[in-house]
Design an enzyme around this catalytic site. Structure first.
Site, PDB file in Angstrom:
ATOM      1  CB  CYS A 163     -46.379   9.111 -21.037  1.00  0.00           C
ATOM      2  SG  CYS A 163     -45.098   9.548 -19.801  1.00  0.00           S
ATOM      3  CG  HIS A 303     -44.603   7.754 -26.943  1.00  0.00           C
ATOM      4  ND1 HIS A 303     -45.592   8.428 -26.297  1.00  0.00           N
ATOM      5  CD2 HIS A 303     -43.760   7.165 -26.080  1.00  0.00           C
ATOM      6  CE1 HIS A 303     -45.097   8.584 -24.892  1.00  0.00           C
ATOM      7  NE2 HIS A 303     -44.054   7.959 -24.707  1.00  0.00           N
ATOM      8  CD  GLU A 314     -43.440   5.616 -31.437  1.00  0.00           C
ATOM      9  OE1 GLU A 314     -44.825   5.763 -32.031  1.00  0.00           O
ATOM     10  OE2 GLU A 314     -42.760   6.364 -30.887  1.00  0.00           O
ATOM     11  CE  LYS A 335     -44.229  12.346 -26.191  1.00  0.00           C
ATOM     12  NZ  LYS A 335     -45.227  11.764 -27.222  1.00  0.00           N
ATOM     13  CG  HIS A 340     -42.973  13.044 -22.628  1.00  0.00           C
ATOM     14  ND1 HIS A 340     -44.297  13.334 -22.883  1.00  0.00           N
ATOM     15  CD2 HIS A 340     -42.713  11.852 -22.425  1.00  0.00           C
ATOM     16  CE1 HIS A 340     -44.643  12.041 -22.490  1.00  0.00           C
ATOM     17  NE2 HIS A 340     -43.899  11.193 -22.173  1.00  0.00           N
ATOM     18  CG  PHE A 399     -43.685   5.487 -16.190  1.00  0.00           C
ATOM     19  CD1 PHE A 399     -42.779   5.541 -17.455  1.00  0.00           C
ATOM     20  CD2 PHE A 399     -43.030   6.434 -15.225  1.00  0.00           C
ATOM     21  CE1 PHE A 399     -41.748   6.324 -17.415  1.00  0.00           C
ATOM     22  CE2 PHE A 399     -41.960   6.966 -15.363  1.00  0.00           C
ATOM     23  CZ  PHE A 399     -40.988   6.803 -16.446  1.00  0.00           C
TER      24      PHE A 399
END
Length: 413
Positions: A163, A303, A314, A335, A340, A399
Site C-alpha cells: 500500500c 494513511h 497512525e 480514502k 484504498h 503490508f
C-alpha cells in the site's frame, strides 16, 4: 548537495473522476466514489463494494490492439502519465531522453490478467494463453510501457511495497533527481486489483468493510463505527523536475518536494506493531530530509484506511512525534472518498497534497460522525476547510511493515 525538485505536471484516474480536476472537485465537495462492485459477480462475497474507476475509455490513449492486450493497471498508468505530461507541457526530446526516467509503483500488477489467464489455462489448455499474458502481469510494465510511450531512457524502476508503493516510487524518483541521476522523472502509483481473488483474500483477512447496504458511508476513517477498508483502484502520476531544468523551460510549478522518509516495522506481515515507532521514524526521517521541524507541518494527508488498528496506530504515531503540535495539525483521509487504491493510493494522495497547497483548501474526512475517543485529533470532519497551507506531509503504510512518507512545500524561488 541535494538539488531542488519541483512538481510541474499531474495526472489521475480515480473513483472520483477520470482527471485531476474531476477527482479534486469531488474530493473538495466531500463526494464518495464508493459503490457496488460491477467488475464481477460479488454476490457470494462478504464485501461487495469498491471504489471503481468509472467510464474509462482506453481508446482515448491507446489503439484497439493495446487496449485488448494490456491489463488495466498498465492502461491506467499510460493514461494518467499522458495527462501529467500534457499538464507539464513537456516533450521528451533525444537531448533529454537519457536524463528522463520512470518509477511507477504497484502493489500487485496485473492481477486481473493473472486470474483470467489462469482460468483459461485450466479450462482450455496452454495453447490458449496469450503471448501478452506475462507482460501484462508484471508489475514493472506500468513503468515500462510509460517509458516506451514517451521515450524516457533514463533510470527506470518499479516500487512494489504494498500500500506504500506509490509513495515509495515518488520518494525514489525524488532522490534520483536530488542526487543527480536524472533531471526529469515520471512517477506515481497505480492499481487495478478489484478482482475476485483480491476481494476474497482481503475478506478472508477480515480487512474489508461489509457495510454493503451503505457504500457511500462504508469508508469512515477515525470513526468509532469503522469496520474495515474499502478496496479501490486508480492511478496518480506526477512529473518531477530539477528546479533549474524546470526554470529553463519556463515550466509552471505546483509545489516543491522537499523530503522523503522510509522505515520498516520489522514486526508482522500485515498488522501494525503494538507501538508506533516505525511510523514515527519514517515521518521523522522525511521531516529531517526536508530540513524542517515537526512544528513546520501544516497538514497531513493521512494513511487513514478506516481499519480499527491502522487508524489508531497512525494517530498514536502523530501524537508521539508532534507532541503539542499534534493538536494544531490539520489532518484528513481522502480514502474516506476514494477507498484504498493500494499501490495507486500514494500517487493520488500526493496529488491531493499538492492541490491543497496550490488552492489553500483541505479535502475532508467524510463519514466522520462519531469520532473514536482515541482518535481525537483535527481530522477535518465532513466539510473541506480553507487554510493557508505551506507544508504538507503525506503518509503511506503497507503490508510487510513498510512506512513511506513525503513532504511537500509551497514553491518559492
Amino acid at each position: 548537495m541535494k538539488r531542488r525538485v519541483v512538481i510541474t505536471g499531474i495526472g489521475a484516474l480515480t473513483p472520483l473522476g477520470n482527471s485531476v480536476s474531476e477527482s479534486w472537485e469531488s474530493a473538495i465537495a466531500g463526494k464518495s466514489g464508493i459503490g457496488p462492485i460491477t467488475k464481477f459477480d460479488s454476490s457470494a462475497f462478504k464485501s461487495r463494494i469498491a471504489g471503481e474507476v468509472k467510464n474509462f475509455d482506453p481508446l482515448q490513449f491507446v489503439d484497439k490492439q493495446e487496449a485488448r492486450r494490456l491489463d488495466n493497471f498498465i492502461l491506467y498508468a499510460v493514461a494518467a502519465s499522458e495527462m501529467a505530461m500534457n499538464d507539464a507541457a513537456l516533450k521528451i526530446t533525444p537531448e533529454i531522453s537519457g536524463r528522463t526516467g520512470v518509477i511507477i509503483g504497484s502493489a500487485i500488477g496485473g492481477l486481473a490478467t493473472m486470474e483470467s489467464e489462469t482460468k483459461l489455462l485450466f479450462e482450455s489448455g496452454p495453447r490458449k494463453i496469450s503471448p501478452f499474458a506475462v507482460p501484462s502481469i508484471l508489475a514493472n510494465l506500468g513503468s515500462g510501457l510509460v517509458s516506451i510511450r514517451f521515450g524516457a531512457k533514463g533510470p527506470i524502476n518499479c516500487a512494489v511495497t504494498a500500500c506504500a508503493a506509490g509513495t515509495s516510487a515518488i520518494g525514489d524518483a525524488y532522490k534520483t533527481i536530488a542526487y543527480g541521476d536524472a533531471d526529469v522523472m515520471i512517477t506515481g502509483g497505480v492499481e487495478a486489483a478489484i478482482t475476485p481473488l483480491a476481494v476474497a483474500g482481503f475478506c478472508a483477512m477480515r480487512a474489508l468493510s461489509t457495510r454493503n447496504d451503505e457504500p457511500l458511508k462504508a469508508s469512515r476513517p477515525f470513526d468509532q463505527g469503522r469496520d474495515g477498508f474499502v478496496i479501490g483502484e486508480g492511478c496518480g502520476i506526477l512529473i518531477l523536475e530539477e528546479l533549474s531544468f524546470a526554470q529553463a523551460r519556463d515550466a509552471r510549478i505546483y509545489a516543491e518536494l522537499v523530503g522523503y522518509g522510509c522505515s520498516s516495522d520489522a514486526f508482522h506481515m500485515a498488522a501494525p506493531p503494538p507501538g508506533h515507532e516505525g511510523a514515527v521514524r519514517s515521518m521523522h526521517a522525511a521531516i529531517k530530509d526536508a530540513g524542517l521541524n515537526p512544528s513546520d507541518i501544516d497538514y497531513i494527508n493521512a494513511h487513514g484506511t478506516s481499519t480499527p488498528l491502522n487508524d489508531l496506530y497512525e494517530t498514536q504515531a502523530i501524537k508521539s512525534l508532534f507532541g503539542a503540535h499534534a493538536k494544531k495539525l490539520m489532518i484528513s483521509s481522502t480514502k474516506s472518498m476514494t477507498g484504498h487504491m493500494l499501490g495507486g493510493t500514494g500517487g493520488v494522495e500526493a496529488i491531493f497534497s499538492v492541490k491543497a497547497i496550490e488552492e489553500g483548501i483541505i479535502p475532508p474526512t467524510v463519514n466522520l460522525e462519531n469520532p473514536d475517543a482515541e482518535c481525537n485529533l483535527d481530522y477535518i470532519p465532513n466539510v473541506a476547510r480553507k487554510a493557508n497551507i505551506n507544508i504538507v506531509m503525506s503518509n503511506s503504510f503497507g503490508f510487510g511493515g513498510v512506512n513511506a512518507v513525503l513532504v511537500f512545500k509551497k514553491y518559492s524561488p
